[in-house]
Motif scaffolding. Structure first.
Motif, PDB file in Angstrom:
ATOM      1  N   THR A  40      40.667  43.315  40.455  1.00 39.25           N
ATOM      2  CA  THR A  40      39.855  42.459  39.594  1.00 39.25           C
ATOM      3  C   THR A  40      39.268  41.311  40.402  1.00 39.25           C
ATOM      4  O   THR A  40      39.597  41.131  41.579  1.00 39.25           O
ATOM      5  N   GLU A  41      38.435  40.536  39.752  1.00 38.62           N
ATOM      6  CA  GLU A  41      37.822  39.378  40.412  1.00 38.62           C
ATOM      7  C   GLU A  41      38.861  38.349  40.831  1.00 38.62           C
ATOM      8  O   GLU A  41      38.630  37.574  41.751  1.00 38.62           O
ATOM      9  N   VAL A  42      40.024  38.344  40.148  1.00 38.82           N
ATOM     10  CA  VAL A  42      41.065  37.371  40.470  1.00 38.82           C
ATOM     11  C   VAL A  42      42.192  37.970  41.314  1.00 38.82           C
ATOM     12  O   VAL A  42      43.175  37.306  41.584  1.00 38.82           O
ATOM     13  N   GLY A  43      42.044  39.232  41.706  1.00 36.74           N
ATOM     14  CA  GLY A  43      43.050  39.876  42.545  1.00 36.74           C
ATOM     15  C   GLY A  43      43.599  41.130  41.906  1.00 36.74           C
ATOM     16  O   GLY A  43      43.227  41.499  40.799  1.00 36.74           O
ATOM     17  N   PRO A  44      44.518  41.807  42.597  1.00 39.09           N
ATOM     18  CA  PRO A  44      45.078  43.058  42.086  1.00 39.09           C
ATOM     19  C   PRO A  44      45.999  42.831  40.885  1.00 39.09           C
ATOM     20  O   PRO A  44      46.726  41.842  40.827  1.00 39.09           O
ATOM     21  N   VAL A  45      45.949  43.783  39.924  1.00 37.27           N
ATOM     22  CA  VAL A  45      46.777  43.738  38.721  1.00 37.27           C
ATOM     23  C   VAL A  45      47.357  45.127  38.508  1.00 37.27           C
ATOM     24  O   VAL A  45      46.647  46.122  38.598  1.00 37.27           O
ATOM     25  N   SER A  67      33.454  50.891  40.541  1.00 33.47           N
ATOM     26  CA  SER A  67      33.879  49.834  39.633  1.00 33.47           C
ATOM     27  C   SER A  67      33.244  50.047  38.273  1.00 33.47           C
ATOM     28  O   SER A  67      32.326  50.827  38.114  1.00 33.47           O
ATOM     29  N   SER A  68      33.762  49.329  37.298  1.00 30.17           N
ATOM     30  CA  SER A  68      33.232  49.435  35.943  1.00 30.17           C
ATOM     31  C   SER A  68      31.844  48.823  35.886  1.00 30.17           C
ATOM     32  O   SER A  68      31.444  48.103  36.804  1.00 30.17           O
ATOM     33  N   PRO A  69      31.090  49.075  34.809  1.00 31.18           N
ATOM     34  CA  PRO A  69      29.748  48.524  34.713  1.00 31.18           C
ATOM     35  C   PRO A  69      29.687  47.001  34.856  1.00 31.18           C
ATOM     36  O   PRO A  69      28.711  46.459  35.358  1.00 31.18           O
ATOM     37  N   SER A  70      30.755  46.304  34.468  1.00 29.30           N
ATOM     38  CA  SER A  70      30.749  44.854  34.602  1.00 29.30           C
ATOM     39  C   SER A  70      31.137  44.400  36.005  1.00 29.30           C
ATOM     40  O   SER A  70      31.117  43.215  36.298  1.00 29.30           O
ATOM     41  N   SER A  71      31.546  45.344  36.846  1.00 29.86           N
ATOM     42  CA  SER A  71      32.018  45.069  38.201  1.00 29.86           C
ATOM     43  C   SER A  71      33.260  44.192  38.213  1.00 29.86           C
ATOM     44  O   SER A  71      33.603  43.615  39.228  1.00 29.86           O
ATOM     45  N   ALA A  72      33.947  44.111  37.079  1.00 33.28           N
ATOM     46  CA  ALA A  72      35.131  43.268  37.004  1.00 33.28           C
ATOM     47  C   ALA A  72      36.389  44.033  37.395  1.00 33.28           C
ATOM     48  O   ALA A  72      37.331  43.461  37.892  1.00 33.28           O
ATOM     49  N   THR A  73      36.401  45.342  37.179  1.00 33.54           N
ATOM     50  CA  THR A  73      37.635  46.092  37.373  1.00 33.54           C
ATOM     51  C   THR A  73      37.366  47.446  38.013  1.00 33.54           C
ATOM     52  O   THR A  73      36.452  48.137  37.641  1.00 33.54           O
ATOM     53  N   SER A  74      38.211  47.812  38.947  1.00 33.20           N
ATOM     54  CA  SER A  74      38.225  49.155  39.519  1.00 33.20           C
ATOM     55  C   SER A  74      39.667  49.575  39.620  1.00 33.20           C
ATOM     56  O   SER A  74      40.479  48.846  40.158  1.00 33.20           O
ATOM     57  N   ILE A  75      40.016  50.742  39.073  1.00 33.51           N
ATOM     58  CA  ILE A  75      41.403  51.197  39.090  1.00 33.51           C
ATOM     59  C   ILE A  75      41.556  52.204  40.216  1.00 33.51           C
ATOM     60  O   ILE A  75      40.800  53.145  40.339  1.00 33.51           O
ATOM     61  N   ARG A  76      42.579  51.982  41.027  1.00 27.68           N
ATOM     62  CA  ARG A  76      42.842  52.858  42.165  1.00 27.68           C
ATOM     63  C   ARG A  76      44.246  53.414  42.077  1.00 27.68           C
ATOM     64  O   ARG A  76      45.144  52.727  41.645  1.00 27.68           O
ATOM     65  N   PRO A  77      44.432  54.672  42.537  1.00 24.55           N
ATOM     66  CA  PRO A  77      45.780  55.264  42.511  1.00 24.55           C
ATOM     67  C   PRO A  77      46.722  54.548  43.456  1.00 24.55           C
ATOM     68  O   PRO A  77      46.352  53.888  44.345  1.00 24.55           O
TER      69      PRO A  77
END
Length: 77
Positions: A40-45, A67-77
């Protein structure tokens, strides 16, 4: 909030899976959760991502380097 959205997304995925006409059971069902790290923009969650038994569910937010359309979140394995 992200986990709730992922659960809702799996619900939609499973609703389209259908029902076996001979047994009357769903052809695909929930199968626990997997652990992922969301960048996320504030670091990994750490996020619990739901899984389906057939292994066909891939959330739209999931992807390596996407990343998502908002570029706020990308989920990685």
């Amino acid at each position: 909030m992200l986990e709730s959205a992922l659960d809702a997304e799996l619900d939609v995925h499973l609703d389209g899976a259908g029902v076996d006409e001979t047994t009357g059971r769903r052809t695909n069902v929930r199968n626990s959760h997997g652990a992922k790290t969301a960048q996320t923009e504030v670091g990994p969650v750490w996020v619990r991502v739901p899984r389906d038994r057939a292994g066909l569910f891939t959330p739209w937010r999931h992807g390596s380097g996407r990343s998502s359309p908002s570029s706020a979140t990308s989920i990685r394995p």
